[in-house]
Design a protein around this motif. Structure first.
Motif, PDB file in Angstrom:
ATOM      1  N   LEU A 152       0.796  -1.212   0.000  1.00  0.00           N
ATOM      2  CA  LEU A 152       0.000   0.000   0.000  1.00  0.00           C
ATOM      3  C   LEU A 152       0.837   1.274   0.000  1.00  0.00           C
ATOM      4  O   LEU A 152       0.305   2.355  -0.161  1.00  0.00           O
ATOM      5  CB  LEU A 152      -0.948  -0.001   1.213  1.00  0.00           C
ATOM      6  N   GLY A 153       2.144   1.173   0.174  1.00  0.00           N
ATOM      7  CA  GLY A 153       2.991   2.357   0.137  1.00  0.00           C
ATOM      8  C   GLY A 153       2.844   3.234   1.353  1.00  0.00           C
ATOM      9  O   GLY A 153       2.637   4.431   1.242  1.00  0.00           O
ATOM     10  N   GLU A 154       2.927   2.650   2.521  1.00  0.00           N
ATOM     11  CA  GLU A 154       2.683   3.384   3.748  1.00  0.00           C
ATOM     12  C   GLU A 154       3.787   4.352   4.138  1.00  0.00           C
ATOM     13  O   GLU A 154       3.591   5.241   4.939  1.00  0.00           O
ATOM     14  CB  GLU A 154       2.479   2.414   4.917  1.00  0.00           C
ATOM     15  N   VAL A 155       4.988   4.190   3.591  1.00  0.00           N
ATOM     16  CA  VAL A 155       6.135   5.009   3.991  1.00  0.00           C
ATOM     17  C   VAL A 155       6.758   5.662   2.763  1.00  0.00           C
ATOM     18  O   VAL A 155       6.958   5.018   1.741  1.00  0.00           O
ATOM     19  CB  VAL A 155       7.202   4.144   4.705  1.00  0.00           C
ATOM     20  N   GLY A 156       7.063   6.959   2.879  1.00  0.00           N
ATOM     21  CA  GLY A 156       7.839   7.653   1.868  1.00  0.00           C
ATOM     22  C   GLY A 156       9.294   7.654   2.311  1.00  0.00           C
ATOM     23  O   GLY A 156       9.587   7.917   3.478  1.00  0.00           O
ATOM     24  N   VAL A 157      10.200   7.342   1.416  1.00  0.00           N
ATOM     25  CA  VAL A 157      11.634   7.296   1.700  1.00  0.00           C
ATOM     26  C   VAL A 157      12.305   8.343   0.819  1.00  0.00           C
ATOM     27  O   VAL A 157      12.190   8.284  -0.407  1.00  0.00           O
ATOM     28  CB  VAL A 157      12.219   5.899   1.407  1.00  0.00           C
TER      29      VAL A 157
ATOM     30  N   LYS B 129       6.379  16.967   6.519  1.00  0.00           N
ATOM     31  CA  LYS B 129       5.330  17.122   5.515  1.00  0.00           C
ATOM     32  C   LYS B 129       5.818  17.963   4.340  1.00  0.00           C
ATOM     33  O   LYS B 129       5.463  17.689   3.185  1.00  0.00           O
ATOM     34  CB  LYS B 129       4.075  17.742   6.145  1.00  0.00           C
ATOM     35  N   TRP B 130       6.640  18.970   4.600  1.00  0.00           N
ATOM     36  CA  TRP B 130       7.192  19.769   3.512  1.00  0.00           C
ATOM     37  C   TRP B 130       8.069  18.882   2.615  1.00  0.00           C
ATOM     38  O   TRP B 130       7.983  18.950   1.387  1.00  0.00           O
ATOM     39  CB  TRP B 130       8.002  20.948   4.057  1.00  0.00           C
ATOM     40  N   ILE B 131       8.901  18.046   3.233  1.00  0.00           N
ATOM     41  CA  ILE B 131       9.758  17.134   2.461  1.00  0.00           C
ATOM     42  C   ILE B 131       8.899  16.182   1.628  1.00  0.00           C
ATOM     43  O   ILE B 131       9.146  15.979   0.438  1.00  0.00           O
ATOM     44  CB  ILE B 131      10.705  16.350   3.393  1.00  0.00           C
ATOM     45  N   MET B 132       7.882  15.603   2.251  1.00  0.00           N
ATOM     46  CA  MET B 132       7.001  14.675   1.546  1.00  0.00           C
ATOM     47  C   MET B 132       6.293  15.368   0.393  1.00  0.00           C
ATOM     48  O   MET B 132       6.167  14.816  -0.704  1.00  0.00           O
ATOM     49  CB  MET B 132       5.984  14.111   2.545  1.00  0.00           C
ATOM     50  N   LEU B 133       5.855  16.601   0.616  1.00  0.00           N
ATOM     51  CA  LEU B 133       5.204  17.376  -0.441  1.00  0.00           C
ATOM     52  C   LEU B 133       6.136  17.583  -1.626  1.00  0.00           C
ATOM     53  O   LEU B 133       5.735  17.421  -2.784  1.00  0.00           O
ATOM     54  CB  LEU B 133       4.739  18.729   0.104  1.00  0.00           C
TER      55      LEU B 133
ATOM     56  N   PHE C 164      -0.518  12.286   1.759  1.00  0.00           N
ATOM     57  CA  PHE C 164      -0.127  11.804   0.429  1.00  0.00           C
ATOM     58  C   PHE C 164      -0.034  10.286   0.419  1.00  0.00           C
ATOM     59  O   PHE C 164       0.879   9.705  -0.173  1.00  0.00           O
ATOM     60  CB  PHE C 164       1.193  12.426  -0.050  1.00  0.00           C
ATOM     61  N   ASN C 165      -0.969   9.652   1.110  1.00  0.00           N
ATOM     62  CA  ASN C 165      -1.043   8.197   1.210  1.00  0.00           C
ATOM     63  C   ASN C 165       0.184   7.587   1.888  1.00  0.00           C
ATOM     64  O   ASN C 165       0.516   6.434   1.675  1.00  0.00           O
ATOM     65  CB  ASN C 165      -1.273   7.543  -0.158  1.00  0.00           C
TER      66      ASN C 165
END
Length: 138
Positions: free
Chosen positions: A35-40, A72-76, A112-113
């Protein structure tokens, strides 16, 4: 702030440029449902440490920004690059490795999921020295 013990995977991955530094962004799955729970996210440019990513996040946020705000800024930025940015490369499946010692942020729910962001020094298979070389900022 939580530290990362390291991670690796073979998932959807992209490479993008931000502030003259080349970064990688991958997804990481906690289980077989993918499901893509983590952004790396981490720098790929030689000589750039993962802490530079957090410096950028601090510089681009308000002074009172929390670690979650910065995460959140990094993830965005990573998500924006993946969806509509000028990517240097994008793979449906590529191997990546996040070195131990980075930083983990729990978003407290889906953003962002992604439920968490893991940052650190990253390597992505398929990148070339020319692709990850530092670039002058405009």
């Amino acid at each position: 702030m939580h530290h990362i013990s390291g991670a690796e995977g073979r998932t959807r991955t992209c490479v993008f440029l931000m502030s003259g530094i080349v970064f990688g962004y991958a997804t990481h799955h906690w289980n077989e449902r993918s499901l893509g729970e983590v952004g790396v996210v981490g720098p790929l440019t030689p000589g750039v440490d993962w802490s530079r990513l957090w410096q950028l996040a601090a510089d681009m946020n308000k002074e009172t920004a929390t670690e979650t705000d910065k995460g959140k800024w990094i993830m965005l930025q990573a998500h924006r690059a993946f969806i509509c940015g000028a990517l240097l490369a994008r793979w449906d499946e590529a191997g990546w490795k996040l070195e131990p010692g980075g930083r983990r942020v729990d978003f407290g729910g889906a953003y962002f999921n992604r439920y968490e962001l893991w940052t650190g020094n990253l390597t992505v298979e398929g990148t070339t020295p020319a692709m990850v070389a530092p670039r002058p900022t405009v």
